[in-house]
Design a protein around this motif. Structure first.
Motif, mmCIF file in Angstrom:
data_model
loop_
_atom_site.group_PDB
_atom_site.id
_atom_site.type_symbol
_atom_site.label_atom_id
_atom_site.label_comp_id
_atom_site.label_asym_id
_atom_site.label_seq_id
_atom_site.Cartn_x
_atom_site.Cartn_y
_atom_site.Cartn_z
ATOM 1 N N LYS A 184 0.818 -1.219 0.000
ATOM 2 C CA LYS A 184 0.000 0.000 0.000
ATOM 3 C C LYS A 184 0.848 1.265 0.000
ATOM 4 C CE LYS A 184 -3.497 0.224 2.747
ATOM 5 N NZ LYS A 184 -4.333 0.147 3.976
ATOM 6 N N LEU A 185 2.057 1.158 0.514
ATOM 7 C CA LEU A 185 2.916 2.343 0.583
ATOM 8 C C LEU A 185 3.240 2.894 -0.800
ATOM 9 C CD1 LEU A 185 5.379 1.123 3.362
ATOM 10 C CD2 LEU A 185 3.715 2.989 3.579
ATOM 11 N N LYS A 186 3.228 2.046 -1.812
ATOM 12 C CA LYS A 186 3.529 2.501 -3.165
ATOM 13 C C LYS A 186 2.482 3.494 -3.659
ATOM 14 C CE LYS A 186 5.383 -0.345 -6.109
ATOM 15 N NZ LYS A 186 6.786 0.102 -6.078
ATOM 16 N N ILE A 222 2.956 5.447 14.606
ATOM 17 C CA ILE A 222 3.346 4.838 15.877
ATOM 18 C C ILE A 222 4.186 3.601 15.580
ATOM 19 C CG2 ILE A 222 1.278 3.372 16.090
ATOM 20 C CD1 ILE A 222 1.281 4.158 19.124
ATOM 21 N N GLN A 223 5.194 3.337 16.425
ATOM 22 C CA GLN A 223 6.045 2.173 16.157
ATOM 23 C C GLN A 223 6.482 1.437 17.423
ATOM 24 O OE1 GLN A 223 8.979 4.344 13.916
ATOM 25 N NE2 GLN A 223 10.337 4.640 15.668
ATOM 26 N N ILE A 266 2.053 2.404 10.763
ATOM 27 C CA ILE A 266 2.394 1.511 11.861
ATOM 28 C C ILE A 266 3.732 0.844 11.573
ATOM 29 C CG2 ILE A 266 1.622 -0.431 13.276
ATOM 30 C CD1 ILE A 266 -0.323 1.909 13.320
ATOM 31 N N GLY A 267 4.692 0.963 12.504
ATOM 32 C CA GLY A 267 5.983 0.315 12.329
ATOM 33 C C GLY A 267 5.847 -1.200 12.329
ATOM 34 N N GLU A 268 6.597 -1.856 11.469
ATOM 35 C CA GLU A 268 6.516 -3.310 11.342
ATOM 36 C C GLU A 268 6.690 -4.053 12.665
ATOM 37 O OE1 GLU A 268 8.487 -6.944 8.697
ATOM 38 O OE2 GLU A 268 9.547 -5.040 8.907
ATOM 39 N N PRO A 269 7.549 -3.613 13.596
ATOM 40 C CA PRO A 269 7.691 -4.351 14.855
ATOM 41 C C PRO A 269 6.370 -4.571 15.583
ATOM 42 C CG PRO A 269 9.484 -2.793 14.643
ATOM 43 C CD PRO A 269 8.533 -2.502 13.509
ATOM 44 N N ILE A 270 5.433 -3.617 15.464
ATOM 45 C CA ILE A 270 4.137 -3.779 16.120
ATOM 46 C C ILE A 270 3.359 -4.926 15.501
ATOM 47 C CG2 ILE A 270 1.890 -2.673 16.517
ATOM 48 C CD1 ILE A 270 3.331 -0.019 16.777
ATOM 49 N N SER A 271 3.447 -5.055 14.180
ATOM 50 C CA SER A 271 2.691 -6.096 13.483
ATOM 51 C C SER A 271 3.154 -7.503 13.849
ATOM 52 C CB SER A 271 2.795 -5.905 11.964
ATOM 53 O OG SER A 271 4.108 -6.159 11.506
ATOM 54 N N LYS A 272 4.317 -7.611 14.483
ATOM 55 C CA LYS A 272 4.813 -8.919 14.920
ATOM 56 C C LYS A 272 4.180 -9.335 16.239
ATOM 57 C CE LYS A 272 9.253 -8.361 12.545
ATOM 58 N NZ LYS A 272 10.726 -8.274 12.692
ATOM 59 N N GLU A 300 -6.817 -1.350 7.019
ATOM 60 C CA GLU A 300 -6.710 -0.006 6.462
ATOM 61 C C GLU A 300 -5.439 0.733 6.901
ATOM 62 O OE1 GLU A 300 -9.326 0.435 10.196
ATOM 63 O OE2 GLU A 300 -8.985 -1.026 8.590
ATOM 64 N N PHE A 301 -4.723 0.197 7.882
ATOM 65 C CA PHE A 301 -3.497 0.842 8.334
ATOM 66 C C PHE A 301 -2.369 0.600 7.335
ATOM 67 C CE2 PHE A 301 -4.402 0.855 13.211
ATOM 68 C CZ PHE A 301 -5.588 1.512 12.973
ATOM 69 N N TYR A 302 -1.376 1.496 7.354
ATOM 70 C CA TYR A 302 -0.209 1.376 6.478
ATOM 71 C C TYR A 302 0.994 0.918 7.308
ATOM 72 C CZ TYR A 302 -2.548 3.858 2.634
ATOM 73 O OH TYR A 302 -3.404 4.215 1.609
ATOM 74 N N VAL A 303 1.403 -0.313 7.113
ATOM 75 C CA VAL A 303 2.562 -0.844 7.831
ATOM 76 C C VAL A 303 3.820 -0.518 7.038
ATOM 77 C CG1 VAL A 303 3.659 -2.912 8.782
ATOM 78 C CG2 VAL A 303 1.157 -2.720 8.776
#
Length: 290
Positions: free
Chosen positions: A60-62, A117-118, A140-146, A153-156
């Motif tokens: 989605k970042l693209k 936030i991360q 959202i920083g990737e570390p949170i997604s772990k 709808e959030f952008y990681v």
């Protein structure tokens, strides 16, 4: 004599002894928390950037690359110098904010255009506020997604923590203008959002509430909450080191970064007065309407 004493008695064996000691105390402790994660991260980044992998949760970042090409924005950090009246003044501007800014929402109708936030601790504390927040994108920083399942709808964003989790004397920070490839840890979410803002095409960026001043009384935020980190004593130094990297990049790429923070310790960027910046903009708009 002990083996250690024997090795130290000769300059050639002393060199060998020092080499082994450096490996033992400097290299080996870095393998698990730093070296292996960086190898894995960079391997995945290569697959993503070369489009071998087109199904990562960063796709989605693209869609937001150069979305605001040539525009200006304000990155609102949560240092103790930030005032509610400053937030009110920013209504109508493109703004990024972060973390505990949610605590201000009962006192202002202003909302950040983009939110980031991360830190997993902060995310767990403000999770419901973040979900309810009406903003264009929530980064959202990737570390949170772990640790947590992130709403669709959030952008990681892919975050390389470098050597953040290791005690060290040398701060290892980089700056990225391609948030799809990597966002580097710079010891603060404001630094990550700065990289994302550049990726989105902003050419004029103002920092606000970026005090970089962590006093002994633990008054570190404009709205204090139960957030304690024993590394706060050097947090400001780390952040300033990172901002120097950003300044070097900005000067080379002709991106203008200003510090509109009221006070604080950050002297890397040219200081400007927020009221003057906004007043100048109003005068320019008035002239255009004539």
């Amino acid at each position: 004599m002990t083996i250690k004493e024997v090795l130290k008695s000769n300059r050639f064996t002393l060199y060998f002894y020092d080499f082994i000691r450096k490996i033992r105390y400097n290299f080996i402790p870095m393998i698990r928390p730093v070296i292996i994660p960086n190898i894995v991260f960079n391997f995945k980044r290569i697959l993503r950037v070369t489009r071998i992998n087109r199904k990562s949760h960063f796709e989605k970042l693209k869609n937001i690359k150069n979305k605001h090409l040539g525009e200006r924005c304000f990155i609102v950090a949560t240092g103790p110098s930030l005032k509610i009246e400053d937030l009110e003044k920013l209504r109508g501007e493109i703004t990024f904010s972060m973390n505990s800014i949610c605590l201000a929402f009962e006192e202002t109708n202003w909302r950040p255009t983009y939110y980031g936030i991360q830190c997993i601790g902060n995310y767990l504390r403000f999770e419901e506020d973040i979900k309810d927040l009406d903003s264009e994108c929530k980064f959202i920083g990737e570390p949170i997604s772990k640790h947590k399942e992130i709403p669709e709808e959030f952008y990681v964003y892919p975050m390389n923590m470098l050597n953040h989790y290791v005690l060290h004397n040398k701060y290892n920070t980089k700056f990225s203008d391609d948030a799809f490839a990597v966002v580097y840890d710079g010891y603060s979410i404001a630094y990550s959002l700065l990289q994302i803002a550049v990726y989105m095409g902003f050419k004029e960026i103002y920092l606000l509430g970026a005090d970089c001043n962590y006093s002994s009384d633990l008054n570190h935020h404009f709205k204090n909450y139960d957030c304690f980190d024993p590394t706060y004593s050097v947090a400001g130094i780390k952040m300033i080191h990172a901002y120097k990297k950003a300044k070097k990049y900005a000067d080379f790429k002709n991106v203008k970064i200003f510090n509109a923070t009221r006070g604080g310790m950050l002297e890397v960027f040219e200081r400007v007065d927020l009221d003057d910046v906004l007043a100048n903009n109003e005068r320019e708009e008035s002239l255009l309407s004539l």
